[in-house]
Design a protein around this motif. Structure first.
Motif, PDB file in Angstrom:
ATOM      1  N   ASP A   1       0.825  -1.216   0.000  1.00  0.00           N
ATOM      2  CA  ASP A   1       0.000   0.000   0.000  1.00  0.00           C
ATOM      3  C   ASP A   1       0.858   1.264   0.000  1.00  0.00           C
ATOM      4  OD1 ASP A   1      -2.453  -1.245  -0.138  1.00  0.00           O
ATOM      5  OD2 ASP A   1      -2.822  -1.185   2.029  1.00  0.00           O
ATOM      6  N   ALA A   2       2.083   1.149   0.505  1.00  0.00           N
ATOM      7  CA  ALA A   2       2.991   2.298   0.495  1.00  0.00           C
ATOM      8  C   ALA A   2       3.653   2.481  -0.867  1.00  0.00           C
ATOM      9  CB  ALA A   2       4.058   2.128   1.570  1.00  0.00           C
ATOM     10  N   LEU A   3       3.549   1.466  -1.731  1.00  0.00           N
ATOM     11  CA  LEU A   3       4.190   1.511  -3.043  1.00  0.00           C
ATOM     12  C   LEU A   3       3.245   1.875  -4.172  1.00  0.00           C
ATOM     13  CD1 LEU A   3       6.484  -1.645  -3.167  1.00  0.00           C
ATOM     14  CD2 LEU A   3       7.142   0.698  -2.639  1.00  0.00           C
ATOM     15  N   MET A   4       1.967   1.591  -4.013  1.00  0.00           N
ATOM     16  CA  MET A   4       1.010   1.751  -5.110  1.00  0.00           C
ATOM     17  C   MET A   4      -0.355   2.127  -4.540  1.00  0.00           C
ATOM     18  SD  MET A   4       0.245  -2.268  -6.109  1.00  0.00           S
ATOM     19  CE  MET A   4       1.920  -2.877  -5.994  1.00  0.00           C
ATOM     20  N   PRO A   5      -1.231   2.653  -5.364  1.00  0.00           N
ATOM     21  CA  PRO A   5      -2.585   2.945  -4.883  1.00  0.00           C
ATOM     22  C   PRO A   5      -3.239   1.683  -4.331  1.00  0.00           C
ATOM     23  CG  PRO A   5      -2.217   3.933  -7.035  1.00  0.00           C
ATOM     24  CD  PRO A   5      -1.038   3.040  -6.771  1.00  0.00           C
ATOM     25  N   ARG A   6      -4.009   1.848  -3.287  1.00  0.00           N
ATOM     26  CA  ARG A   6      -4.586   0.681  -2.629  1.00  0.00           C
ATOM     27  C   ARG A   6      -5.438  -0.156  -3.583  1.00  0.00           C
ATOM     28  NH1 ARG A   6      -6.860   0.018   3.420  1.00  0.00           N
ATOM     29  NH2 ARG A   6      -7.628  -2.110   3.193  1.00  0.00           N
TER      30      ARG A   6
ATOM     31  N   LYS B   1      11.388  -5.428   4.660  1.00  0.00           N
ATOM     32  CA  LYS B   1      10.506  -4.286   4.913  1.00  0.00           C
ATOM     33  C   LYS B   1       9.072  -4.739   5.188  1.00  0.00           C
ATOM     34  CE  LYS B   1      13.179  -0.853   2.355  1.00  0.00           C
ATOM     35  NZ  LYS B   1      13.186   0.110   1.220  1.00  0.00           N
ATOM     36  N   MET B   2       8.713  -5.914   4.701  1.00  0.00           N
ATOM     37  CA  MET B   2       7.402  -6.471   5.030  1.00  0.00           C
ATOM     38  C   MET B   2       7.405  -7.037   6.442  1.00  0.00           C
ATOM     39  SD  MET B   2       6.328  -8.484   1.573  1.00  0.00           S
ATOM     40  CE  MET B   2       7.044  -7.938   0.024  1.00  0.00           C
ATOM     41  N   ALA B   3       8.544  -7.553   6.849  1.00  0.00           N
ATOM     42  CA  ALA B   3       8.684  -8.176   8.168  1.00  0.00           C
ATOM     43  C   ALA B   3       9.330  -7.171   9.129  1.00  0.00           C
ATOM     44  CB  ALA B   3       9.519  -9.437   8.067  1.00  0.00           C
ATOM     45  N   SER B   4       8.649  -6.077   9.339  1.00  0.00           N
ATOM     46  CA  SER B   4       9.174  -5.037  10.227  1.00  0.00           C
ATOM     47  C   SER B   4       8.037  -4.093  10.604  1.00  0.00           C
ATOM     48  CB  SER B   4      10.304  -4.256   9.543  1.00  0.00           C
ATOM     49  OG  SER B   4       9.822  -3.559   8.419  1.00  0.00           O
ATOM     50  N   PRO B   5       8.189  -3.387  11.722  1.00  0.00           N
ATOM     51  CA  PRO B   5       9.322  -3.434  12.641  1.00  0.00           C
ATOM     52  C   PRO B   5       9.211  -4.607  13.614  1.00  0.00           C
ATOM     53  CG  PRO B   5       7.713  -1.858  13.446  1.00  0.00           C
ATOM     54  CD  PRO B   5       7.184  -2.377  12.132  1.00  0.00           C
ATOM     55  N   GLY B   6      10.252  -4.788  14.391  1.00  0.00           N
ATOM     56  CA  GLY B   6      10.182  -5.751  15.473  1.00  0.00           C
ATOM     57  C   GLY B   6       9.243  -5.258  16.561  1.00  0.00           C
TER      58      GLY B   6
END
Length: 205
Positions: free
Chosen positions: A23-28, A80-85
């Motif tokens: 969602d941060a890369l492309m329109p939802r 980046k998908m597996a974050s943050p801790g």
């Protein structure tokens, strides 16, 4: 009496939100169209059962030329998908171990993706016992993975307490008589560990 504490990893110790990443890369609406056309979670399930990390994703990407570059990001930008801790959960793990209470993982996680994640999250190498689906060839909530944990540890029933963010995974653990906690945030998990007498309030802070 609880003899070991079992943690799921995704959304318990590390946030796992692929949809949020895209969602941060492309329109939802575009992201929703991609996820509707490309079953990325099924692809990831194959990895969690032991399929090669990069090759599985890149092969999947070739099936969908329209989305090829975006699908490849599941590998190339995976951390980046597996974050943050989830830092408080990680502190709870460390606090339990500091008291000599064994902490196990029971996680749907690939072989290559786990090794990659461990470079960024050193605590992933600090469990007393690892039960990683990619190495075991079976994923939660299949009862077999719970049976394998019991067989390998010699522990069962109320000797184990398990937290996971998915109700279906918790439901299978119930059938084995494990104590369970549906993870909805580290504060609730901390309270449960206090209520079980495993940590004091200070230790669980």
């Amino acid at each position: 009496m609880v003899e070991a504490v079992i943690f799921d990893i995704g959304n318990v110790l590390i946030e796992w939100q692929p949809e949020r990443y895209y969602d941060a890369l492309m329109p939802r609406a575009e992201r929703e169209a991609m996820f509707a056309e490309v079953d990325l979670h099924a692809m990831n399930d194959n990895i969690d059962r032991g399929a090669p990390f990069r090759d599985t994703i890149y092969d999947w990407a070739e099936r969908y030329p329209k989305w090829r570059d975006k699908v490849r990001l599941w590998h190339d930008d995976w951390i980046k998908m597996a974050s943050p801790g989830i830092e408080r959960s990680q502190r709870l793990m460390a606090a339990l171990q500091a008291k000599g209470i064994p902490v196990f993982s029971l996680t749907n996680f690939g072989i290559g993706s786990y090794d990659h994640a461990a470079q960024f999250y050193p605590f992933l190498r600090q469990f007393d016992r690892d039960f990683i689906s990619g190495h075991m060839g079976v994923t939660k909530p299949d009862p077999k993975i719970y049976q394998m944990l019991e067989s390998e540890t010699g522990l069962s029933g109320h000797q184990l307490i398990f937290t996971d963010d998915r109700a279906d995974n918790i439901a299978t653990a119930h059938t084995f008589g494990w104590k369970t906690h549906l993870f909805e945030g580290p504060d609730g998990w901390a309270k449960r560990l206090i209520d079980e007498g495993l940590l004091s309030e200070a230790e669980a802070a």
